[in-house]
Motif scaffolding. Sequence first.
Motif: not given
Length: 541
Positions: A37-54
């Motif tokens: 879970a922590f992989v996907f949560v971390s990735d989701a947090e980056r998306i929210l912080a950047a306001d977009g998907v890298a």
Amino acid sequence: MSERRPDAVLVAAVLAVVVAARLSSLHLSPLPYNTDAFVFVSDAERILAADGVALSGPGAPAPDSYLFVTLIATAGAVVGLDAMTVAQPLVACLGVVPALVAMAYARSLAADLPRPYRRGAAAVAGLVLAVNGPYLFRSMSVNAEVYGLALLACFLLALDRALATGRRRWLGAAVALGLLLPFGHNLSTVVAGLAGTTLVALAVARRFTLRRAVGGAAGVAGFWLFAFGYYELADLARTEAVSGSLGLFLAWVILAVALARWLDVAPRRVQRGFPLAICGAGVAVLAVNAVVSIFPGEATTSPLLVALTLPLVLVVLVAAGGLPRLASERGLAMFAAVVGPLAAMGFALTGGRTPAYLDLFVRSTTHLHLGLAVATAVALAWYGARRPTRGRVAVVVVAAAVLVSAPYPFAGLAAFPFEPVTEPDEFDAATFATERVDGGWATDDHLTYVAYNYRGAAVTDAPTTAWLRGAAPPPDCPTLVRESWTTVGAPTGTGPVQLSERRYEGWTVTGDIVYDGGADSSIALRWAPGECRAIGAGVAP
């Protein structure tokens, strides 16, 4: 309207059980279930912080988890909760999708039976998927595979309806879902390809026309080329088990189609005997792996795991009675949903004895549950309507077997070589070490996964594991330790290793304790001046 209302209540009740079962881990810990879970949560947090998907670079999600990670981030933004909080409820909702598809097929396949048995079949199909232990374990884990299971169920439904009705809207839905699958989950894509190829072959063989044959062949080839082309372009390491043995994989695709067609036209006694033969082979594999690991270097099956899993053999025995109904015009999709995962499992067993093939085999069994749940439900309905005494016995047997397996996800280190539940104090300690320790640090297998998956910490379990096994001196670097090593043992890749209290206390007092989890926690960070080598590679499967 009066007849529809009880059906709606029944569906709502079953789906409530599905959701509740997948939220049950929150009674043990408010954190998401399983360290993946922590992989996907971390990735989701980056998306929210950047306001977009890298789409590329170190901040980009894995190529086969774009959709799942984006869904977590979107759900969190919509409801106003952080990704860590929303992940488990989201997975619980995704678990509803395969259960709904199973209920729909079970009801349809029992259409010639009285209404109470049709409703009963739908309920049983949903409840078997809701609480049977091995499937619950995988479908409550916060992992892209849960999204893949939902996509797979919808894909087979849409493809089945497209082949049966010829309607473009169903064909368009099947194509759209097929295009989404490679971005959803890698193994679900492989199983969907195997099941979809089988379904197309059976549908074309039953109503052969040159146009259907050419269209079906083009669709199947297009799916495989798109999926493997994308994974090759994205350089996804987790598909190398398949791409590295394409000849063998193609042989299993052909074997799956040939076997499915043979069973499709075989007598009913042969169709019923097929699951029994597969069940016997499965029991043999389970028994052998309980004594000696079939995959060298990996953990054997623990006695507790055997005890929780073996009763499900009785469910398969009942499901054998429902397989002839799956091999019908209405049930071809669920028939393919049984054959496809079996082909993936066969490929894994013959492809090699490496961790990659073990992972492929174990996870393929998860995808088998959809078709087996429907077969079980239809068999129980038929027995209940036609042979009431046998039906009552079969219902009791299936209910008992499923309920006995239900604790499977919470069996802990007594059953698994890992810990799927992460306590808040464990997470806090791992976060502290990640943020405050310069250079590498060490800990056990579980906390290593937590720290690396969530923040890419410079952490390793190698020196700790070697010491626990008596193969090396104690770690001479900052080490996160737990008193549970002296009771249930420390998790390692092949099973827990217990440390005596004397060795544990004698080692911890020789270093400086720079972090203590508190009176209710048994976690501490022991400081030493040496350096530990970090993992250097991802650990999320």
